[in-house]
Design a protein around this motif. Structure first.
Motif, PDB file in Angstrom:
ATOM      1  N   GLU A 326       0.822  -1.206   0.000  1.00 60.88           N
ATOM      2  CA  GLU A 326       0.000   0.000   0.000  1.00 60.88           C
ATOM      3  C   GLU A 326       0.860   1.261   0.000  1.00 60.88           C
ATOM      4  OE1 GLU A 326      -3.189   0.103  -0.488  1.00 60.88           O
ATOM      5  OE2 GLU A 326      -3.162  -2.098  -0.633  1.00 60.88           O
ATOM      6  N   GLU A 327       2.005   1.210   0.663  1.00 65.50           N
ATOM      7  CA  GLU A 327       2.892   2.366   0.701  1.00 65.50           C
ATOM      8  C   GLU A 327       3.474   2.663  -0.678  1.00 65.50           C
ATOM      9  OE1 GLU A 327       4.802   5.541   2.576  1.00 65.50           O
ATOM     10  OE2 GLU A 327       3.311   4.138   3.412  1.00 65.50           O
ATOM     11  N   TRP A 328       3.758   1.605  -1.453  1.00 65.07           N
ATOM     12  CA  TRP A 328       4.388   1.796  -2.763  1.00 65.07           C
ATOM     13  C   TRP A 328       3.375   1.888  -3.911  1.00 65.07           C
ATOM     14  CZ3 TRP A 328       9.283   2.873  -4.152  1.00 65.07           C
ATOM     15  CH2 TRP A 328      10.269   2.783  -3.166  1.00 65.07           C
ATOM     16  N   ARG A 329       2.124   1.685  -3.652  1.00 65.84           N
ATOM     17  CA  ARG A 329       1.137   1.706  -4.741  1.00 65.84           C
ATOM     18  C   ARG A 329       1.103   3.054  -5.469  1.00 65.84           C
ATOM     19  NH1 ARG A 329      -2.499  -2.036  -5.665  1.00 65.84           N
ATOM     20  NH2 ARG A 329      -2.387  -2.865  -3.522  1.00 65.84           N
ATOM     21  N   PRO A 330       1.156   4.189  -4.764  1.00 63.20           N
ATOM     22  CA  PRO A 330       1.180   5.465  -5.500  1.00 63.20           C
ATOM     23  C   PRO A 330       2.386   5.598  -6.426  1.00 63.20           C
ATOM     24  CG  PRO A 330       0.601   5.831  -3.209  1.00 63.20           C
ATOM     25  CD  PRO A 330       1.030   4.409  -3.319  1.00 63.20           C
ATOM     26  N   ALA A 331       3.539   5.094  -6.021  1.00 63.33           N
ATOM     27  CA  ALA A 331       4.714   5.171  -6.874  1.00 63.33           C
ATOM     28  C   ALA A 331       4.524   4.358  -8.146  1.00 63.33           C
ATOM     29  CB  ALA A 331       5.942   4.682  -6.111  1.00 63.33           C
ATOM     30  N   GLU A 333       1.595   3.709  -9.529  1.00 62.81           N
ATOM     31  CA  GLU A 333       0.611   4.409 -10.353  1.00 62.81           C
ATOM     32  C   GLU A 333       1.262   5.569 -11.090  1.00 62.81           C
ATOM     33  OE1 GLU A 333      -2.412   5.506  -7.640  1.00 62.81           O
ATOM     34  OE2 GLU A 333      -3.260   3.468  -7.468  1.00 62.81           O
ATOM     35  N   ALA A 334       2.188   6.269 -10.385  1.00 66.23           N
ATOM     36  CA  ALA A 334       2.881   7.374 -11.046  1.00 66.23           C
ATOM     37  C   ALA A 334       3.768   6.875 -12.181  1.00 66.23           C
ATOM     38  CB  ALA A 334       3.714   8.150 -10.026  1.00 66.23           C
ATOM     39  N   SER A 371       9.496  -0.685  -9.504  1.00 69.15           N
ATOM     40  CA  SER A 371       8.839   0.535  -9.983  1.00 69.15           C
ATOM     41  C   SER A 371       9.758   1.358 -10.869  1.00 69.15           C
ATOM     42  CB  SER A 371       8.357   1.372  -8.796  1.00 69.15           C
ATOM     43  OG  SER A 371       9.470   1.847  -8.040  1.00 69.15           O
TER      44      SER A 371
END
Length: 463
Positions: A326-331, A333-334, A371
């Motif tokens: 969950e912490e790395w999900r935004p990275a 998505e970016a 990522s």
């Protein structure tokens, strides 16, 4: 063993030779005594001993042995020099006249034993005893033969021992030569290692070994080398950590100075200024990575590992993996990538024998690499699967992957693949490997067909 073998053969051989020579002498004189008994019986019966005396003299001249013949009353019939008053002679003749003479050879001759052998037989036929005959034979020739046999046996024994000794020396050198050279190489290697700082005393390994001296020396050399290498590696790790820590403060001050100068940089220098800021940030990242690597590679029990003493020795896998995903999900998505989590094969109670902080750092490295390098449109899946006594956490993507020739090099410090984008220090995977190894785990990197990369970390499970 050679000495025992040679002795076990030589001693019975010598005893057998002495016994055989004694029996040979006794049997030959026993046969001669029987012949003289026949002559004596005729001489006593006829009263004519001339033939007997002539035979006795010829025998004495030929062999040097003396002969005496007595009648049933013990009176001399003929004598060629035997001392008739000798107690041993009297006893032997008496036993022969009583028909109780020895019928077996005497014990083997000894080199320091009597100089004569007495062989006595009764004269007569059947149970009638008409007298006795006694041969006093010299044992000097037999003793000389025994002495010669002993000399040959001793010569052969010493020759065999010399051959065994030569073979033993050759075999010992063949076996122990490499050990001696290895021990010497270890001493040279130990001497070339960095010495402890002045005023510090290295911890000595007090071990007592048994066995051959060469093997004991090699064991002590190994202990000394292991101690020196351990101290040297620990000192090097400490040096890396101290150096990185010492550089961070001036580097932080330099970054602050650069930021304060930003408003004074003219427009034409903005590009160069931004590159300088980037290099400072990159150097800071390298120093942070070196610090983490120094801590991760330090075995538990050394000074550098003390900050980890308060960590728990195990943790639940699913909460830690879920939190990091969950912490790395935004990275992701970016980066226009998809990140999935699959915990279907792992119960919520799945626990590994590793602290949560170590597992978090490893997952951060794996997710960060995925990522950055998998590429836009790639799909990354994180799975947790108990297998036998282990728990396997895998990060698999279908991105660009890594060339097969570079797979084994990914865990080398500062190595970056040919297809890697800018950024990164090349210390992430080495840190992950060091953390996994330190806590009894293993990190495995493998390619995925048709394309992609799979990085799996395995830790022992906790029942």
């Amino acid at each position: 063993m050679a000495a025992l073998t040679v002795s076990g053969l030589a001693i019975p051989w010598g005893i057998s030779s002495a016994t055989a020579r004694t029996q040979e002498l006794w049997f030959s004189r026993y046969v001669d005594a029987e012949w003289f008994g026949d002559l004596a019986a005729r001489a006593i019966a006829t009263g004519d001993n001339s033939g007997l005396v002539l035979a006795m003299r010829r025998y004495s001249d030929l062999y040097g042995d003396r002969v005496i013949v007595v009648d049933a009353a013990g009176r001399e019939v003929a004598n060629t020099g035997v001392a008739a008053d000798d107690p041993a002679v009297i006893a032997s003749l008496t036993e022969a006249r009583r028909n109780r003479h020895p019928r077996q050879p005497p014990p083997r001759l000894r080199l320091q034993g009597p100089s004569t052998m007495l062989v006595a037989l009764p004269v007569g036929s059947g149970i009638r005893v008409d007298g006795a005959v006694l041969i006093e034979s010299s044992t000097s020739a037999a003793k000389q033969d025994i002495r010669d046999a002993f000399s040959v046996i001793a010569l052969l024994s010493f020759s065999a021992m010399a051959v065994f000794a030569l073979v033993a020396v050759m075999v010992s050198r063949w076996i122990l030569g490499p050990l001696w050279r290895l021990s010497r190489s270890l001493r040279d290697l130990t001497g070339s290692l960095p010495k402890p700082a002045a005023g510090t005393a290295p911890t000595a390994m007090q071990r007592h070994y048994r066995g051959p001296p060469e093997v004991r020396a090699l064991a002590r050399s190994f202990d000394t080398m292991a101690l020196a290498v351990t101290e040297s590696v620990d000192a090097q790790r400490q040096l890396v950590a101290d150096t990185a820590h010492a550089i961070r403060n001036p580097l932080a001050a330099l970054a602050i100075r650069l930021e304060s100068l930003e408003r004074f940089i003219p427009d034409e220098g903005t590009g160069a200024f931004q590159r300088a800021i980037y290099q400072v940030d990159r150097l800071a990242a390298v120093l942070d990575g070196l610090l983490r690597l120094a801590v991760a590679e330090t075995p538990t029990g050394f000074a550098a590992a003390h900050p980890d003493a308060d960590w728990l020795s195990d943790c639940g896998v699913c909460p830690v993996v879920t939190d990091r995903v969950e912490e790395w999900r935004p990275a992701f998505e970016a980066a226009e990538m998809v990140l999935d989590l699959d915990l279907s094969a792992a119960p919520n109670s799945t626990t590994v024998a590793a602290p949560a902080q170590a597992l978090e750092q490893i997952l951060d490295v794996l997710l960060s690499n995925s990522s950055r390098y998998a590429g836009p449109g790639a799909h990354t899946r994180v799975t947790v699967e108990p297998v036998a006594a282990d728990v396997r956490i895998a990060v698999t993507d279908d991105g660009a992957g890594v060339a097969p020739a570079e797979l084994d090099k990914l865990v080398n410090r500062f190595f970056r693949g040919a297809s890697a984008t800018t950024g990164g220090t090349g210390l992430g995977l080495p840190i992950a490997v060091a953390l996994a190894t330190r806590h009894g785990g293993e990190l495995v990197i493998e390619s995925v067909e048709p394309q992609g990369l799979r990085v799996e970390v395995r830790f022992p499970g906790v029942p």
